[in-house]
Design an enzyme around this catalytic site. Structure first.
Site, PDB file in Angstrom:
ATOM      1  N   ASN A 147       0.810  -1.226   0.000  1.00 17.62           N
ATOM      2  CA  ASN A 147       0.000   0.000   0.000  1.00 17.62           C
ATOM      3  C   ASN A 147       0.846   1.281   0.000  1.00 17.62           C
ATOM      4  OD1 ASN A 147       0.921   0.007   2.637  1.00 17.62           O
ATOM      5  ND2 ASN A 147      -1.048  -0.517   3.550  1.00 17.62           N
ATOM      6  N   ARG A 285       3.098   7.009  11.867  1.00 24.25           N
ATOM      7  CA  ARG A 285       2.445   6.522  13.078  1.00 24.25           C
ATOM      8  C   ARG A 285       2.181   7.698  13.998  1.00 24.25           C
ATOM      9  NH1 ARG A 285       1.055   2.911  10.543  1.00 24.25           N
ATOM     10  NH2 ARG A 285       1.516   0.702  10.768  1.00 24.25           N
ATOM     11  N   GLN A 314      -5.420   3.470  18.342  1.00 23.96           N
ATOM     12  CA  GLN A 314      -6.414   3.278  17.280  1.00 23.96           C
ATOM     13  C   GLN A 314      -7.353   2.137  17.645  1.00 23.96           C
ATOM     14  OE1 GLN A 314      -3.980   5.023  13.445  1.00 23.96           O
ATOM     15  NE2 GLN A 314      -4.697   2.954  13.352  1.00 23.96           N
ATOM     16  N   HIS A 333      -7.532   6.127   9.862  1.00 18.32           N
ATOM     17  CA  HIS A 333      -6.411   5.435   9.208  1.00 18.32           C
ATOM     18  C   HIS A 333      -6.905   4.688   7.958  1.00 18.32           C
ATOM     19  CE1 HIS A 333      -2.521   2.942  10.107  1.00 18.32           C
ATOM     20  NE2 HIS A 333      -2.568   3.362   8.861  1.00 18.32           N
TER      21      HIS A 333
END
Ligand code: NAD
Length: 385
Positions: A147, A285, A314, A333
């Protein structure tokens, strides 16, 4: 036979499967550095389907159950009463995506004596306590490059959104307004700005390549210097350390892994050394930044904008201060979870599992931890230099 536990994000509130906006996804031949795409022996899903949610099951159920394994899928991942914590006790393999991370803390790893393999369906394995995984002799693998380009695209989008003041202008439209002065009073052009890239790995390098045509002056820092021909091609200024990088740019993008060296790096001191009115886009992050230092810098005007899609923890709680701080362009995210990215990391997860169950080597670019230490990509990107 093995027990595999996958922690995946919840299905769409509108139901599963969703109605797709397009019928196909582009076919990519290879990754930019020549690395091949995932090569599982077979696939039980249609690329372009929603695979990362609970009902998508990363397209793995048939493959795993045909081989006689037990496959448990849940989105209930936090707290000692969660399904994940209960299923973990006799799990051999855990799979999770960084978007909805199954935190494998030292305490949880101590409760999982059979756990040998943690797969990150995506990139970034900091949700696993890697030091403990090393001590336990576990393998930690991720689907390198699956990704990276999507995240680079998201980064460029958020840089432009902040600098050009896009989100407030869009809000003006939704509110039925036409307030030109209110919007343009904070709007700038990216052209001519100094842009810094913190960590020029797969994502950082792709951001450099995508931003170069905007007529910006590019700077970077990484533990490893890029080849001279790449520096020359993009007219890159290399900085020996982060302190030098941040002082000399108007826009900073962040692409380092979360490690002991990068945790809390963006604190009051570092932020105050930046040019007044700098922008930061961090899709690496959330914990690389000191949460409240970012809020203070936006409130004082030291930062003109902050965006990214990564938070700590998260999912971010409803009252996370980054939801309401001024001049932010945060998303949940999502940058690495587009449907094409899901197709690649689901296929890569299957490739890793096929190799694991056949007793074959997992390709080294997917490896973060193996054989009692950092190895493969982990040795380059995570290990202390
Ligand atoms: P990569 O391994 O290709 O590159 C990481 C780079 O960071 C390497 O070049 C390494 O030398 C450098 N680095 C490590 N520590 C450093 C330090 N202290 N100072 C300077 N440089 C340092 O990884 P990548 O594919 O480019 O991904 C980078 C990170 O982005 C991942 O670790 C992950 O946390 C995050 N990520 C986020 C998403 C998302 O959806 N938002 C998706 C993928 C990856």
């Amino acid at each position: 036979m093995a027990k595999i536990v996958a922690v995946l994000f919840a299905d769409p509130v509108t139901g599963f499967p969703p109605e797709y906006a397009r019928d196909t996804i582009p076919v990519i031949a290879t990754y930019p550095n020549g690395q091949t795409l995932p090569t599982p022996k077979a696939l039980d899903f249609t690329p372009g389907a929603l695979l990362g949610s609970v009902s998508g099951e990363l397209g793995l159920r048939k493959f795993l159950e045909d081989a006689g394994h037990t496959f448990v899928v849940t989105s209930d991942k936090d707290g000692i009463d969660s399904v994940f914590e209960k299923e973990l006790v006799d799990a051999d393999v855990v799979i999770s995506q960084p978007f909805w991370p199954a935190y494998l803390t030292p305490e949880r790893l101590a409760k999982a004596p059979n756990l040998k393999l943690a797969i990150t369906a995506g990139i970034g394995s900091d949700h696993v306590d890697l030091a403990t995984a090393i001590t336990k002799g576990m393998t930690v693998a991720e689907v390198t490059f699956s990704n990276s380009i999507g995240v680079a695209e998201h980064t460029v989008m958020q840089v432009l959104a902040l600098v050009r003041n896009y989100l407030p202008a869009y809000q003006t439209v939704l509110a039925g307004g036409w307030n030109i002065a209110d919007n343009v009073a904070r709007a700038y052009d990216l052209e001519g700005m100094d842009v810094g890239i913190f960590a020029a790995g797969r994502i950082g390098r792709a951001v450099i390549e995508r931003l170069a045509p905007f007529g910006v002056k590019l700077h970077y820092n990484d533990r490893f210097r890029l080849p001279a021909d790449v520096e020359e091609k993009y007219n890159l200024t290399f900085h020996e350390d982060i302190q030098s990088l941040v002082k000399n740019v108007d826009v900073l993008t962040v692409h380092a892994p979360l490690t002991a060296e990068t945790a809390g790096l963006f604190n009051d001191e570092l932020l105050s050394s930046m040019r007044r009115g700098s922008y930061i886009v961090n899709p690496a992050r959330g914990a690389i930044a000191d949460t409240m230092a970012i809020v203070r810098a936006l409130e004082s005007g030291q930062l003109a904008g902050y965006a990214g899609d990564v938070w700590a923890p998260q999912p971010a709680p409803a009252d996370h201060p980054w939801r309401t701080m001024p001049h932010h362009g945060m998303t949940p995210h999502v940058s690495g979870a587009s449907l094409p990215s899901q197709a690649r990391y689901a296929a890569g997860t299957r490739e890793i599992l096929e190799a694991w169950f056949a007793g074959e080597k997992i390709r080294s670019e997917y490896i973060i931890v193996e054989g009692g230490g950092y190895a493969g990509t982990g040795a380059h990107s995570y290990a202390k230099k």
